[in-house]
Design an enzyme around this catalytic site. Structure first.
Site, PDB file in Angstrom:
ATOM      1  N   LYS A 205     120.654  93.137-101.726  1.00  0.00           N
ATOM      2  CA  LYS A 205     119.726  92.597-102.652  1.00  0.00           C
ATOM      3  C   LYS A 205     118.826  93.344-103.455  1.00  0.00           C
ATOM      4  O   LYS A 205     118.825  93.234-104.814  1.00  0.00           O
ATOM      5  CB  LYS A 205     118.841  91.568-101.902  1.00  0.00           C
ATOM      6  CG  LYS A 205     119.533  90.469-101.013  1.00  0.00           C
ATOM      7  CD  LYS A 205     118.458  89.324-100.351  1.00  0.00           C
ATOM      8  CE  LYS A 205     117.486  89.990 -99.516  1.00  0.00           C
ATOM      9  NZ  LYS A 205     118.124  90.421 -98.208  1.00  0.00           N
TER      10      LYS A 205
ATOM     11  N   ARG B 128     113.251  82.133 -98.306  1.00  0.00           N
ATOM     12  CA  ARG B 128     113.879  82.366 -96.785  1.00  0.00           C
ATOM     13  C   ARG B 128     113.608  81.490 -95.990  1.00  0.00           C
ATOM     14  O   ARG B 128     114.212  81.472 -94.964  1.00  0.00           O
ATOM     15  CB  ARG B 128     113.103  83.886 -96.236  1.00  0.00           C
ATOM     16  CG  ARG B 128     113.773  85.131 -96.252  1.00  0.00           C
ATOM     17  CD  ARG B 128     113.022  86.276 -95.818  1.00  0.00           C
ATOM     18  NE  ARG B 128     113.689  87.470 -95.570  1.00  0.00           N
ATOM     19  CZ  ARG B 128     113.693  88.515 -96.154  1.00  0.00           C
ATOM     20  NH1 ARG B 128     113.109  88.564 -97.603  1.00  0.00           N
ATOM     21  NH2 ARG B 128     114.139  89.645 -95.768  1.00  0.00           N
TER      22      ARG B 128
ATOM     23  N   ARG C 234     119.249 103.748 -93.955  1.00  0.00           N
ATOM     24  CA  ARG C 234     118.622 103.748 -95.055  1.00  0.00           C
ATOM     25  C   ARG C 234     117.404 104.506 -95.179  1.00  0.00           C
ATOM     26  O   ARG C 234     116.667 104.633 -94.098  1.00  0.00           O
ATOM     27  CB  ARG C 234     118.457 102.221 -95.331  1.00  0.00           C
ATOM     28  CG  ARG C 234     117.561 101.669 -96.618  1.00  0.00           C
ATOM     29  CD  ARG C 234     117.840 100.317 -96.696  1.00  0.00           C
ATOM     30  NE  ARG C 234     117.016  99.221 -95.964  1.00  0.00           N
ATOM     31  CZ  ARG C 234     117.221  97.911 -96.051  1.00  0.00           C
ATOM     32  NH1 ARG C 234     117.808  97.459 -96.761  1.00  0.00           N
ATOM     33  NH2 ARG C 234     116.435  97.241 -95.279  1.00  0.00           N
TER      34      ARG C 234
ATOM     35  N   ARG D 135     112.275 102.935 -93.053  1.00  0.00           N
ATOM     36  CA  ARG D 135     111.172 101.747 -92.756  1.00  0.00           C
ATOM     37  C   ARG D 135     110.958 101.506 -91.539  1.00  0.00           C
ATOM     38  O   ARG D 135     112.031 101.331 -90.847  1.00  0.00           O
ATOM     39  CB  ARG D 135     111.888 100.323 -93.560  1.00  0.00           C
ATOM     40  CG  ARG D 135     111.504 100.361 -95.005  1.00  0.00           C
ATOM     41  CD  ARG D 135     112.137  99.198 -95.573  1.00  0.00           C
ATOM     42  NE  ARG D 135     112.387  97.978 -95.158  1.00  0.00           N
ATOM     43  CZ  ARG D 135     112.890  96.868 -95.623  1.00  0.00           C
ATOM     44  NH1 ARG D 135     113.471  96.894 -96.635  1.00  0.00           N
ATOM     45  NH2 ARG D 135     112.803  95.702 -94.863  1.00  0.00           N
TER      46      ARG D 135
ATOM     47  N   ARG E 236     115.948  90.419 -87.168  1.00  0.00           N
ATOM     48  CA  ARG E 236     115.737  90.040 -88.634  1.00  0.00           C
ATOM     49  C   ARG E 236     117.050  89.492 -88.988  1.00  0.00           C
ATOM     50  O   ARG E 236     117.143  88.337 -89.673  1.00  0.00           O
ATOM     51  CB  ARG E 236     115.528  91.235 -89.544  1.00  0.00           C
ATOM     52  CG  ARG E 236     114.160  91.768 -89.585  1.00  0.00           C
ATOM     53  CD  ARG E 236     114.031  93.261 -90.033  1.00  0.00           C
ATOM     54  NE  ARG E 236     114.568  93.136 -91.421  1.00  0.00           N
ATOM     55  CZ  ARG E 236     114.895  94.522 -92.199  1.00  0.00           C
ATOM     56  NH1 ARG E 236     115.244  95.543 -91.339  1.00  0.00           N
ATOM     57  NH2 ARG E 236     115.278  94.524 -93.287  1.00  0.00           N
TER      58      ARG E 236
HETATM   59  P1  AMP Z   1     112.848  92.779 -96.918  1.00  0.00           P
HETATM   60  O1  AMP Z   1     112.553  94.033 -97.619  1.00  0.00           O
HETATM   61  O2  AMP Z   1     113.275  91.347 -98.105  1.00  0.00           O
HETATM   62  O3  AMP Z   1     113.932  92.897 -95.946  1.00  0.00           O
HETATM   63  O4  AMP Z   1     111.467  92.135 -96.197  1.00  0.00           O
HETATM   64  C1  AMP Z   1     111.041  92.803 -95.038  1.00  0.00           C
HETATM   65  C2  AMP Z   1     110.055  91.946 -94.368  1.00  0.00           C
HETATM   66  O5  AMP Z   1     109.055  91.144 -95.011  1.00  0.00           O
HETATM   67  C3  AMP Z   1     110.842  90.742 -93.656  1.00  0.00           C
HETATM   68  O6  AMP Z   1     111.525  91.341 -92.513  1.00  0.00           O
HETATM   69  C4  AMP Z   1     109.673  89.874 -93.466  1.00  0.00           C
HETATM   70  O7  AMP Z   1     109.025  90.260 -92.422  1.00  0.00           O
HETATM   71  C5  AMP Z   1     108.698  89.903 -94.398  1.00  0.00           C
HETATM   72  N1  AMP Z   1     109.292  89.121 -95.672  1.00  0.00           N
HETATM   73  C6  AMP Z   1     109.944  89.378 -96.946  1.00  0.00           C
HETATM   74  N2  AMP Z   1     109.994  88.273 -97.604  1.00  0.00           N
HETATM   75  C7  AMP Z   1     109.654  87.165 -96.850  1.00  0.00           C
HETATM   76  C8  AMP Z   1     109.713  85.762 -97.100  1.00  0.00           C
HETATM   77  N3  AMP Z   1     110.253  85.239 -98.327  1.00  0.00           N
HETATM   78  N4  AMP Z   1     109.273  85.068 -96.036  1.00  0.00           N
HETATM   79  C9  AMP Z   1     108.670  85.450 -94.861  1.00  0.00           C
HETATM   80  N5  AMP Z   1     108.575  87.010 -94.638  1.00  0.00           N
HETATM   81  C10 AMP Z   1     109.112  87.710 -95.714  1.00  0.00           C
END
Ligand code: AMP
Length: 217
Positions: free
Chosen positions: A21, A96, A131, A163, A174
């Site tokens: 994404k 989400r 990554r 990360r 996740r």
């Molecule tokens: P990402 O970089 O999109 O994988 O997001 C990393 C982490 O941020 C996720 O595993 C969640 O803990 C938090 N996060 C990101 N976007 C959301 C969202 N829309 N709702 C809730 N938690 C989020």
């Protein structure tokens, strides 16, 4: 959330963690001039800056869980209110949960296309574990897109790191959240005919980008 009549419709990018994404959103931002709103990036920046939001979000993120809806909705609200978002926006990693999708609808934020990036779950772990990224958000992969110098960002020279939520057990948590909370969001959008477009997320990012731009409207 916005209730700004001048706000254009936007694109929502959905897909499991590691489906690409962020990579595709960055390219789309450069091509379309849309604002890329990544809740993951915004949350990581808040954690790094030690803001009150960052302090509240950190434990959920570290556990591979979801940050409470109210916090994330507020963050997106602020991002959509920025004048730059009025040309168009790309939501990456939001909504989400069904509550987040409903918050967008309640605020009359129009979504013109939901791009659903599909990558088999078996491949996700391999993609995520390799990554590496720098503090400026440039992303590499040890196997698929290695940096020229080990552990150094090609673009800004900063150190690359994994990360903290990209470890195998957190990736599994996740993915479970994706299945239980985010799949229903895709099903919800699929009730509107033609809104969701499935895109094969396998292969080289250029190939995936060609597929994404071919389906956009
Ligand atoms: P990402 O970089 O999109 O994988 O997001 C990393 C982490 O941020 C996720 O595993 C969640 O803990 C938090 N996060 C990101 N976007 C959301 C969202 N829309 N709702 C809730 N938690 C989020």
């Amino acid at each position: 959330m916005s209730n700004h009549p001048e706000l254009q419709a936007g694109i929502v990018l959905v897909g499991a963690p590691g489906s690409g994404k962020g990579t595709q959103a960055t390219r789309l931002q450069n091509t379309l001039g849309y604002v890329h709103i990544s809740t993951g990036d915004l949350l990581r920046a808040a954690v790094a800056a030690g803001t009150s939001l960052g302090q509240q979000a950190k434990a959920y993120m570290d556990a591979g869980g979801l940050v409470p809806d109210a916090l994330v909705i507020d963050l997106v609200k602020q991002a959509l209110a920025a004048p730059r978002a009025h040309k168009g926006f790309l939501l990456d990693g939001f909504p989400r949960t069904l509550a987040q999708a409903r918050a967008l609808e309640a605020a009359d934020v129009r979504v013109s296309c939901v791009v659903n990036l599909l990558v088999p779950f078996e491949l996700i772990e391999r993609r995520i574990i390799g990554r590496r990224s720098c503090p400026n958000g440039h992303v590499f992969h040890l196997e698929y897109a290695p940096p020229k110098r080990q552990d150094v960002c090609d673009k800004c020279g900063q150190a690359l790191a994994q990360r903290s939520d990209d470890t195998p057990e957190k990736v599994r948590a996740r993915l479970e959240k994706f299945a239980s909370e985010t799949q229903p969001v895709i099903e919800h959008y699929a009730h509107t005919p033609g809104l969701v477009v499935d895109v094969d997320g396998l292969g080289d990012p250029d190939e995936v980008f060609a597929r994404v731009t071919a389906v956009l409207r």
